[in-house]
Design a protein around this motif. Structure first.
Motif, short mmCIF file in Angstrom:
data_model
loop_
_atom_site.label_atom_id
_atom_site.label_comp_id
_atom_site.label_asym_id
_atom_site.label_seq_id
_atom_site.Cartn_x
_atom_site.Cartn_y
_atom_site.Cartn_z
N LEU A 15 -36.93 36.27 11.26
CA LEU A 15 -35.91 36.22 12.46
C LEU A 15 -35.10 37.59 12.78
CD1 LEU A 15 -34.29 32.84 11.25
CD2 LEU A 15 -36.08 33.27 13.04
N LEU A 16 -34.81 38.52 11.95
CA LEU A 16 -33.99 39.38 12.04
C LEU A 16 -34.84 40.71 12.20
CD1 LEU A 16 -30.91 38.74 9.95
CD2 LEU A 16 -31.32 38.16 12.48
N GLY A 17 -35.98 40.71 11.47
CA GLY A 17 -37.01 42.20 11.25
C GLY A 17 -37.80 42.04 12.30
N ARG A 18 -38.75 42.98 12.27
CA ARG A 18 -39.97 43.20 13.16
C ARG A 18 -41.20 43.13 12.20
NH1 ARG A 18 -37.88 43.58 17.88
NH2 ARG A 18 -36.15 44.77 18.65
N PRO A 19 -41.43 41.78 12.00
CA PRO A 19 -42.98 41.83 11.22
C PRO A 19 -44.01 42.29 11.79
CG PRO A 19 -42.03 39.77 11.85
CD PRO A 19 -40.98 40.64 12.40
N SER A 20 -45.05 42.84 11.22
CA SER A 20 -46.27 43.24 11.96
C SER A 20 -46.66 41.98 12.52
CB SER A 20 -47.18 43.80 10.80
OG SER A 20 -47.65 42.78 9.79
N ALA A 21 -47.94 42.25 13.28
CA ALA A 21 -48.51 40.91 14.17
C ALA A 21 -49.20 40.16 13.06
CB ALA A 21 -49.81 41.84 15.03
N ALA A 22 -49.63 40.65 12.16
CA ALA A 22 -50.55 40.02 10.98
C ALA A 22 -49.38 39.21 10.28
CB ALA A 22 -51.28 40.88 10.20
N ALA A 23 -48.37 39.73 9.81
CA ALA A 23 -47.19 38.91 9.23
C ALA A 23 -46.86 37.89 10.19
CB ALA A 23 -46.20 39.80 8.68
N ALA A 24 -46.63 37.98 11.35
CA ALA A 24 -45.89 37.36 12.30
C ALA A 24 -47.04 35.98 12.35
CB ALA A 24 -45.76 37.71 13.61
N ALA A 25 -48.33 36.12 12.50
CA ALA A 25 -49.25 35.15 12.63
C ALA A 25 -49.33 34.35 11.33
CB ALA A 25 -50.54 35.70 12.70
N GLN A 26 -49.18 34.95 10.30
CA GLN A 26 -49.09 34.29 8.97
C GLN A 26 -48.01 33.50 9.08
OE1 GLN A 26 -48.86 36.79 5.43
NE2 GLN A 26 -49.56 35.07 3.97
N TRP A 27 -46.72 34.10 9.24
CA TRP A 27 -45.35 33.32 9.36
C TRP A 27 -45.64 32.04 10.24
CZ3 TRP A 27 -41.15 32.35 7.28
CH2 TRP A 27 -40.16 31.88 7.80
N GLN A 28 -46.38 32.04 11.40
CA GLN A 28 -46.52 31.05 12.14
C GLN A 28 -47.47 29.70 11.40
OE1 GLN A 28 -44.89 30.29 15.22
NE2 GLN A 28 -43.99 32.27 14.73
N VAL A 29 -48.41 30.30 10.80
CA VAL A 29 -49.20 29.33 10.02
C VAL A 29 -48.32 28.65 8.99
CG1 VAL A 29 -51.04 29.31 8.43
CG2 VAL A 29 -51.16 30.43 10.46
N GLN A 30 -47.29 29.31 8.36
CA GLN A 30 -46.57 28.84 7.31
C GLN A 30 -45.61 27.89 7.93
OE1 GLN A 30 -44.87 32.41 5.71
NE2 GLN A 30 -45.54 31.75 3.63
N LEU A 31 -45.17 28.05 8.93
CA LEU A 31 -44.29 27.19 9.73
C LEU A 31 -44.90 25.93 9.97
CD1 LEU A 31 -42.08 29.37 12.23
CD2 LEU A 31 -41.38 28.55 9.96
N LEU A 32 -46.11 25.82 10.43
CA LEU A 32 -46.98 24.64 10.91
C LEU A 32 -47.29 23.86 9.70
CD1 LEU A 32 -49.13 26.17 13.48
CD2 LEU A 32 -47.31 24.79 14.04
N THR A 33 -47.45 24.72 8.64
CA THR A 33 -48.19 23.69 7.38
C THR A 33 -46.63 23.52 6.48
OG1 THR A 33 -48.44 25.88 6.12
CG2 THR A 33 -50.15 24.97 7.21
N ASP A 34 -45.52 23.94 6.80
CA ASP A 34 -44.54 23.62 5.82
C ASP A 34 -43.40 23.24 6.70
OD1 ASP A 34 -42.38 23.34 3.96
OD2 ASP A 34 -42.78 25.42 3.23
N PRO A 35 -43.20 21.76 7.10
CA PRO A 35 -42.10 21.34 7.99
C PRO A 35 -40.88 21.70 7.40
CG PRO A 35 -43.58 19.73 7.13
CD PRO A 35 -44.08 20.75 6.22
#
Length: 99
Positions: A15-35
């Motif tokens: 939320l506060l940092g600037r994750p890389s594109a790969a980390a941001a994509a992985q984060w989106q997957v985590q959000l979708l799979t972990d309510p």
């Protein structure tokens, strides 16, 4: 570190940092799979937004108080200048106020 703190640190990083594109994509997957993670991230985002708004309100109030104080001082100086202009005109050798 405790798992809850690790989770909070992970949320803050995204939320506060600037994750890389790969980390941001992985984060989106985590959000979708972990309510639960998605809910925690949303709650943290709302908390940051509320803190930001509270800070902006506090800053606005402080700026308004400064403005009021400066305006009062300016009015007082204006009143004093107007009250003493006549005296200044009577004193020889004194510079005349700007008109």
């Amino acid at each position: 570190m405790r798992p809850a703190l690790d989770r909070l640190q992970q949320i803050e990083h995204h939320l506060l940092g600037r994750p890389s594109a790969a980390a941001a994509a992985q984060w989106q997957v985590q959000l979708l799979t972990d309510p639960k993670l998605a809910a925690d991230a949303q709650a943290q985002r709302q908390l940051y937004d509320a803190l930001r708004q509270a800070g902006r309100r506090q800053l606005r109030q402080e700026l308004d108080r400064i403005h009021e104080r400066l305006e009062r001082q300016s009015r007082r100086r204006g009143w004093l200048r107007a009250a003493t202009d006549g005296l200044r005109r009577l004193l020889p050798g004194r510079p005349q106020p700007d008109q």
